[in-house]
Design a protein around this motif. Structure first.
Motif, PDB file in Angstrom:
ATOM      1  N   VAL A 182      10.784 -16.708  39.801  1.00  0.00           N
ATOM      2  CA  VAL A 182       9.840 -17.259  40.423  1.00  0.00           C
ATOM      3  C   VAL A 182       8.525 -17.601  39.331  1.00  0.00           C
ATOM      4  CG1 VAL A 182       8.676 -15.230  41.456  1.00  0.00           C
ATOM      5  CG2 VAL A 182       8.052 -17.475  42.275  1.00  0.00           C
ATOM      6  N   ALA A 183       7.913 -18.491  39.447  1.00  0.00           N
ATOM      7  CA  ALA A 183       6.706 -18.787  38.438  1.00  0.00           C
ATOM      8  C   ALA A 183       5.733 -19.575  39.359  1.00  0.00           C
ATOM      9  CB  ALA A 183       7.420 -19.749  37.377  1.00  0.00           C
ATOM     10  N   LEU A 184       4.547 -19.240  38.986  1.00  0.00           N
ATOM     11  CA  LEU A 184       3.234 -19.563  39.494  1.00  0.00           C
ATOM     12  C   LEU A 184       2.519 -20.289  38.600  1.00  0.00           C
ATOM     13  CD1 LEU A 184       2.240 -17.390  42.561  1.00  0.00           C
ATOM     14  CD2 LEU A 184       2.943 -19.548  42.827  1.00  0.00           C
ATOM     15  N   ASP A 185       1.906 -21.166  38.610  1.00  0.00           N
ATOM     16  CA  ASP A 185       1.120 -21.954  37.619  1.00  0.00           C
ATOM     17  C   ASP A 185      -0.333 -22.380  38.297  1.00  0.00           C
ATOM     18  OD1 ASP A 185       3.032 -21.811  35.315  1.00  0.00           O
ATOM     19  OD2 ASP A 185       4.064 -23.128  36.428  1.00  0.00           O
ATOM     20  N   ALA A 186      -1.243 -21.804  37.895  1.00  0.00           N
ATOM     21  CA  ALA A 186      -2.469 -22.296  38.302  1.00  0.00           C
ATOM     22  C   ALA A 186      -3.486 -22.928  37.227  1.00  0.00           C
ATOM     23  CB  ALA A 186      -3.373 -21.229  38.880  1.00  0.00           C
ATOM     24  N   SER A 187      -3.797 -24.271  37.483  1.00  0.00           N
ATOM     25  CA  SER A 187      -4.361 -25.202  36.465  1.00  0.00           C
ATOM     26  C   SER A 187      -5.929 -25.622  36.752  1.00  0.00           C
ATOM     27  CB  SER A 187      -3.404 -25.935  36.044  1.00  0.00           C
ATOM     28  OG  SER A 187      -2.209 -25.747  35.573  1.00  0.00           O
ATOM     29  N   LEU A 188      -6.659 -25.950  35.814  1.00  0.00           N
ATOM     30  CA  LEU A 188      -7.797 -26.823  36.068  1.00  0.00           C
ATOM     31  C   LEU A 188      -7.672 -28.061  34.968  1.00  0.00           C
ATOM     32  CD1 LEU A 188     -10.863 -24.218  36.066  1.00  0.00           C
ATOM     33  CD2 LEU A 188      -9.696 -25.630  37.962  1.00  0.00           C
ATOM     34  N   GLU A 189      -7.423 -29.267  35.422  1.00  0.00           N
ATOM     35  CA  GLU A 189      -7.332 -30.392  34.658  1.00  0.00           C
ATOM     36  C   GLU A 189      -8.449 -31.404  34.933  1.00  0.00           C
ATOM     37  OE1 GLU A 189      -4.329 -33.978  34.988  1.00  0.00           O
ATOM     38  OE2 GLU A 189      -3.186 -31.939  34.617  1.00  0.00           O
ATOM     39  N   TYR A 190      -8.935 -31.552  33.610  1.00  0.00           N
ATOM     40  CA  TYR A 190     -10.167 -32.436  33.854  1.00  0.00           C
ATOM     41  C   TYR A 190      -9.817 -33.697  33.227  1.00  0.00           C
ATOM     42  CZ  TYR A 190     -14.770 -34.873  32.800  1.00  0.00           C
ATOM     43  OH  TYR A 190     -15.916 -35.421  32.652  1.00  0.00           O
ATOM     44  N   PHE A 218      -3.144 -23.869  27.170  1.00  0.00           N
ATOM     45  CA  PHE A 218      -4.224 -24.833  27.033  1.00  0.00           C
ATOM     46  C   PHE A 218      -3.866 -26.070  26.289  1.00  0.00           C
ATOM     47  CE2 PHE A 218      -5.472 -20.543  26.094  1.00  0.00           C
ATOM     48  CZ  PHE A 218      -6.573 -20.346  27.035  1.00  0.00           C
ATOM     49  N   GLY A 219      -4.156 -27.347  26.993  1.00  0.00           N
ATOM     50  CA  GLY A 219      -3.767 -28.734  26.530  1.00  0.00           C
ATOM     51  C   GLY A 219      -4.818 -29.815  26.403  1.00  0.00           C
ATOM     52  N   VAL A 220      -4.264 -30.627  25.518  1.00  0.00           N
ATOM     53  CA  VAL A 220      -5.266 -31.820  25.381  1.00  0.00           C
ATOM     54  C   VAL A 220      -4.481 -33.115  25.180  1.00  0.00           C
ATOM     55  CG1 VAL A 220      -5.343 -31.828  22.831  1.00  0.00           C
ATOM     56  CG2 VAL A 220      -7.164 -32.734  24.134  1.00  0.00           C
ATOM     57  N   GLY A 221      -4.916 -34.088  25.951  1.00  0.00           N
ATOM     58  CA  GLY A 221      -3.950 -35.329  25.623  1.00  0.00           C
ATOM     59  C   GLY A 221      -4.845 -36.662  26.433  1.00  0.00           C
ATOM     60  N   VAL A 222      -4.174 -37.493  26.870  1.00  0.00           N
ATOM     61  CA  VAL A 222      -4.785 -38.868  27.449  1.00  0.00           C
ATOM     62  C   VAL A 222      -4.203 -39.137  28.915  1.00  0.00           C
ATOM     63  CG1 VAL A 222      -3.183 -40.136  25.939  1.00  0.00           C
ATOM     64  CG2 VAL A 222      -5.285 -41.182  26.738  1.00  0.00           C
ATOM     65  N   ARG A 277      -4.449 -50.711  32.125  1.00  0.00           N
ATOM     66  CA  ARG A 277      -4.655 -50.753  30.551  1.00  0.00           C
ATOM     67  C   ARG A 277      -5.773 -49.948  30.210  1.00  0.00           C
ATOM     68  NH1 ARG A 277      -4.106 -57.189  28.981  1.00  0.00           N
ATOM     69  NH2 ARG A 277      -2.153 -57.665  29.760  1.00  0.00           N
ATOM     70  N   GLY A 278      -6.471 -49.091  30.930  1.00  0.00           N
ATOM     71  CA  GLY A 278      -7.393 -47.868  30.769  1.00  0.00           C
ATOM     72  C   GLY A 278      -6.841 -46.741  30.482  1.00  0.00           C
ATOM     73  N   ALA A 279      -7.570 -46.222  29.053  1.00  0.00           N
ATOM     74  CA  ALA A 279      -7.322 -44.976  28.902  1.00  0.00           C
ATOM     75  C   ALA A 279      -8.241 -43.820  28.420  1.00  0.00           C
ATOM     76  CB  ALA A 279      -6.001 -44.940  27.658  1.00  0.00           C
ATOM     77  N   TRP A 280      -8.222 -42.710  28.804  1.00  0.00           N
ATOM     78  CA  TRP A 280      -9.166 -41.688  28.724  1.00  0.00           C
ATOM     79  C   TRP A 280      -8.455 -40.298  28.306  1.00  0.00           C
ATOM     80  CZ3 TRP A 280      -8.284 -44.786  33.011  1.00  0.00           C
ATOM     81  CH2 TRP A 280      -9.279 -45.610  33.071  1.00  0.00           C
ATOM     82  N   ALA A 281      -9.308 -39.484  27.803  1.00  0.00           N
ATOM     83  CA  ALA A 281      -9.128 -38.142  27.459  1.00  0.00           C
ATOM     84  C   ALA A 281      -8.889 -37.039  28.569  1.00  0.00           C
ATOM     85  CB  ALA A 281     -10.181 -37.403  26.703  1.00  0.00           C
ATOM     86  N   LEU A 282      -7.950 -36.232  28.553  1.00  0.00           N
ATOM     87  CA  LEU A 282      -7.999 -35.138  29.716  1.00  0.00           C
ATOM     88  C   LEU A 282      -7.740 -33.605  28.853  1.00  0.00           C
ATOM     89  CD1 LEU A 282      -4.700 -33.604  30.013  1.00  0.00           C
ATOM     90  CD2 LEU A 282      -4.390 -36.072  30.954  1.00  0.00           C
ATOM     91  N   TYR A 283      -8.343 -32.809  29.683  1.00  0.00           N
ATOM     92  CA  TYR A 283      -8.319 -31.355  29.143  1.00  0.00           C
ATOM     93  C   TYR A 283      -7.797 -30.507  30.038  1.00  0.00           C
ATOM     94  CZ  TYR A 283     -11.508 -33.673  26.014  1.00  0.00           C
ATOM     95  OH  TYR A 283     -12.079 -34.846  25.160  1.00  0.00           O
ATOM     96  N   LYS A 284      -6.602 -29.535  29.629  1.00  0.00           N
ATOM     97  CA  LYS A 284      -6.056 -28.728  30.831  1.00  0.00           C
ATOM     98  C   LYS A 284      -5.851 -27.295  30.343  1.00  0.00           C
ATOM     99  CE  LYS A 284      -1.854 -28.639  33.686  1.00  0.00           C
ATOM    100  NZ  LYS A 284      -0.650 -29.345  33.907  1.00  0.00           N
TER     101      LYS A 284
END
Length: 227
Positions: free
Chosen positions: A139-147, A105-109, A114-121
């Motif tokens: 072997v690694a598989l990563d399935a993500s939802l990133e808003y 679980f991640g949170v960031g920007v 010059r515009g910046a907004w939040a993101l959640y993953k």
């Protein structure tokens, strides 16, 4: 767009000086308590007017507990757009020889100009080791939802596979995909060679990159380290 090679050399030089102590993303594997990993990279594409297009990235993670890994992920495409996130990874299931699952679980920007907004993953990762006639691998598989606020919801699926034998050079393949409603599929493919001297904590990765946004091939150089 860079007008000559000198700025690109400065970028490479600064990355090497700052991150020389800086091997692959863990995916479903967690770091052991108090162990750490970092990866720094730069990817360069040649522009038709003799300039260069480039992207830089920095990734680091640390085992806060045996069942908790925390980290940081940063990527910048020149100064045009990029993102920075902090994340936490926890185990979900260990199926022994059938592989393992972990959640992240991640949170960031994210920014564009010059515009910046939040993101959640949120990411669900699967990983499995395997054996071949050329050595052991994974072997690694990563399935993500990133808003990305002020943008869209991205659905991502990434694949990483490689060998980790005692040889000096081992192969690595990374495939990254992303999709958002109303757009074409975003993708990047990177075949690479991992170069690591025996007992060294540092791995050098040299590869090629193709992606949907360009019709030429870039060169990627990365430095991985374990602590």
């Amino acid at each position: 767009m860079l007008t000559d090679a000198a700025p690109m050399y400065r970028v490479l030089y600064l990355l090497f000086i700052m991150l020389l102590a800086s091997p692959a993303w863990s995916g479903a594997w967690l770091r052991g308590k108090d162990s750490a990993f970092s990866a720094a990279s730069v990817t360069v594409f040649k522009e038709p007017d003799q300039g260069y297009d480039y992207a830089s990235a920095l990734y680091a993670e640390w085992g806060a507990q045996d069942n908790l890994t925390i980290g940081f992920d940063f990527e910048e495409n020149r100064d045009l757009y990029g993102h920075a996130t902090v994340f936490a990874r926890i185990p979900v299931a260990d199926l022994q020889q059938k592989g393992r699952f972990a959640a992240e679980f991640g949170v960031g920007v994210h920014h564009r100009y010059r515009g910046a907004w939040a993101l959640y993953k949120a990411t669900l990762s699967y990983g499995k080791g395997y054996s071949t006639g050329w050595g052991n691998g994974w072997v690694a598989l990563d399935a993500s939802l990133e808003y990305r606020t002020h943008d869209a919801l991205y659905r991502k699926l990434d694949l990483t596979t490689g060998l980790n034998s005692a040889r000096l050079i081992n192969p690595l393949l990374q495939v990254e995909t992303a999709y958002r409603s109303g757009s074409s599929l975003f993708w990047r493919v990177r075949p690479s060679a991992m170069i690591r001297w025996q007992d060294s904590p540092t791995t050098w990765v040299l590869g090629l990159e193709r992606k949907d946004a360009r019709n030429d091939t870039g060169i990627k150089l990365a430095i991985w380290s374990e602590f």
